[in-house]
Design an enzyme around this catalytic site. Sequence first.
Site, mmCIF file in Angstrom:
data_model
loop_
_atom_site.group_PDB
_atom_site.id
_atom_site.type_symbol
_atom_site.label_atom_id
_atom_site.label_comp_id
_atom_site.label_asym_id
_atom_site.label_seq_id
_atom_site.Cartn_x
_atom_site.Cartn_y
_atom_site.Cartn_z
ATOM 1 C CG HIS A 160 -2.375 -0.741 0.962
ATOM 2 N ND1 HIS A 160 -2.531 -1.559 0.082
ATOM 3 C CD2 HIS A 160 -2.443 -1.626 2.348
ATOM 4 C CE1 HIS A 160 -3.695 -2.441 0.396
ATOM 5 N NE2 HIS A 160 -3.707 -2.142 1.067
ATOM 6 C CE LYS A 554 -12.751 4.810 1.745
ATOM 7 N NZ LYS A 554 -14.267 4.981 0.871
#
Length: 890
Positions: A160, A554
């Site tokens: 990532h 999120k």
Amino acid sequence: MTDTYPPTSAITIIQAPRNLEIPDALRSDVRLLGELLGRVLIETGGKDLLDDVERLRSLTIAAYENEDTAAFEDAEALVTSFSPERAEEVARAFTCYFHLVNLAEERHRVRVLQGRNPEPGEDVGASFTSTMNALVDELGEDGAQKMLDGLEFRPVLTAHPTEARRRAVASSIRRISELIATNDDPRLGEDVQAETKRTLLAEINVLFRTAPLRSTRPTPLDEVRTAMNIFDQTLFEAMPRIYRLIDDRLTGKAAGTLPPRSHSFVRFGSWIGADRDGNPNVTAKITRQAAAIQSEHVLLGLEHAASRVGRMLTLDAGDTAPSPELLQLWQRQRSLADELTSEIATRSPNEPHRRVVLMIAERIAATRGRNADLAYAGPDDLLDDLRTVQDSLVAAGDKRSAYGEVQGLIWQVETFGFHLAELEVRQHSKVHRQALDELDRGVQPSEMTDEVLDVFRTIGALQSRYGVNAARRYIISFTQEVDDIANVHRLARYAFGDGETPVLDVIPLFETFNDLKNAPAILEKMIELPEVAKRLDETDRRLEVMLGYSDSSKDVGPVSATLTLYEAQDAIARWAERHSIRLTLFHGRGGAMGRGGGPANEAVLSQPPGSVDGRFKLTEQGEVIFAQYGNPTIALRHLEQIASATLLASSPSNGELNASAATTFADMAQVMDAASRERFYELVHAEGFAPWFAEVTPQEEVGLLPLGSRPARRGLSVESLEDLRAIPWVFSWSQARINLAGWFGLGTALKAVGDREQLQKAYREWPLFTTMIDNVQMSLAKTDARIAARYLQLGNRDDLAALVLDEMERTREWVLAATGSTELLDNRAVLQRAVRLRTPYVDALSLLQLRALRTLRGAATQETETTIDQARNLLLLSVNGVAAGLQNTG
């Protein structure tokens, strides 16, 4: 010899704020590095550059220490007055500062760990000895040893894109780190000290002059090779050392003369070169190449290790007689390569153990070179040979060699095999459905579908070449129904037709709020699938389930995500117990608080009863990989803490503590969940929120940074947060000094509870709440309301800006109420010091970033193309520097 540099009193680029207490050794390192960086700035840009840096530094420190509004405004004005070229030079100077102060702090941490003499507030955590003593007291010797025997830790390295620095910068930083360690040696003579400082100055000069930004986006194979640096420099040697450290502590004076009590409990996984969810650059070909690179590195490491051990075993047969089994092994080796073994025998007269191990090294080399006549078929065959050597040494009375160097090599083979780290394939459930739709309709398969099928063939090829453990885990992103699991097995059958499919352990990844809630029901249907039932029978009913931290945060905000993840783990653990399943929960944590970050050992201890059970697996990514595993001493401590926490979390007493607290504070959790989610929705569901977010943070520009091979978002639009990956969501908020993803909604949740005594009781007695509050303290400590307000002004939405700033202040107020403290991180003195040491310098970079953002936001009508390019370059430089300063980016 005359020093041609200015006097050190004029060079103060790195200097601690006056009111900050710093240990003398750390202060000395900071001062030295500051002097050297100051000299580099003068040599590179003249005294004027140093003066500009010093003026900005002094103003931001005054603004921070004294909350001096005038100094803050003067700092803004100074930044505005810089030419574009000067602004870039200043940004690079402050970025160098962060790299150097990070190294100074790393060195101090090593100093503390090696001395085992922590300063006040230094949390070195539980030692393995104290952990095992506690388990013996609770479970008895046999019970404690049984828990140790079942211990598993599986860190999974991911690519990532949160490591903002390029590899050339990372290499320079590592060289400087080694020089700082050398300079710390009190035995150095005056000449060596002078030479070390001269070399340090040269390396800092290289660091400053090296372009901090990558010119091109790294490929997946670049990311694989970057990870190999950690393996080569640290992990290969660290793993036998952690097992040895634990064994020494458990065995005492008899250590090294008895069979080890510590088994090789660490197994590494990797998504680097295998995780294709949303990354079109990761193909089946790339996965095959990644496996080959990994195997090359581990086999080379094993070859060198075996050669070293073999050269050490100069044991005469008269004193250390070979066993019949060892002599038989030597005869088998001779039959494989008579000329080679004759040469080895000539070099090792009457040293049978040395001969055998040197030949083992030759066979490892042949495995790496794919010499079929000499190569090992797999790591199990190598282990058989090493255990024959070990048993022979024991029988001859040389237990120290048997359980010393030979055991270390055995631990390395057990940990890494011939594949180093298991490549774990990940793909989105939607891709599987699309591929099956084409295949079921009998149409000509698209390029995407051909690639999906080739991945399964690649898994089979890797298992044939490196062993089943090289690649058998297949993770399904956004698992929402049992068909998502069945689809993977159907695709494998399509890929192989009538042939035998490879071994597959299909792992559902539950990410969103609803998916986490539905996980037990999906798992109930999953174990009825024939392929899954067969694997359960073959693996003693082992099953792995992955939990996504970032998308749930999120989705519903950090508070609801934390509570929902706990509930999901509890429900899954209870489900597994009902079905006699040996569950491993795989935690998809990131480095930042908004992605489940924070101290992993504390997170382990706050898990629901039965959800750990001696097994812990998590993702390690970006800057976290280098922070945890880049230094051997720190890597050993990290592994010891994780092992200790995993065992303690599995004890009945810890399970009872968490279960009791969850019951006691259930009503409070419900209030917090509802209040925080409502507050979070008020922000993110507001009309125009997504484009506003892109305006007030460098979200769009972060996408331009060539951080990793993965695209920053799934689509081309920023109109919906669903299209935005969790990493730029967290990264962008941290760059704006808001860190919203880590705390938003908690203040409202705590205020809804309202009872300060109840909150403080929860902070003392409820581990999940304690961990949540402490993580938010870390997140809030890195925010700055003055700077945040200036970012938020970029969006011309006073309503949303006020919502964010009000919640920030409310969260700060109520977190302090819950901890009973007057300042954030009062209970974490070392972390508090680190944040305070950096904050004024991060402020300077934030002001430079704001200057660039203001130019870019007004660029459409007012600025020339040259001005836009200069602003964009400054912004990207500042992003790099802020990431280094904050230390956890996404």
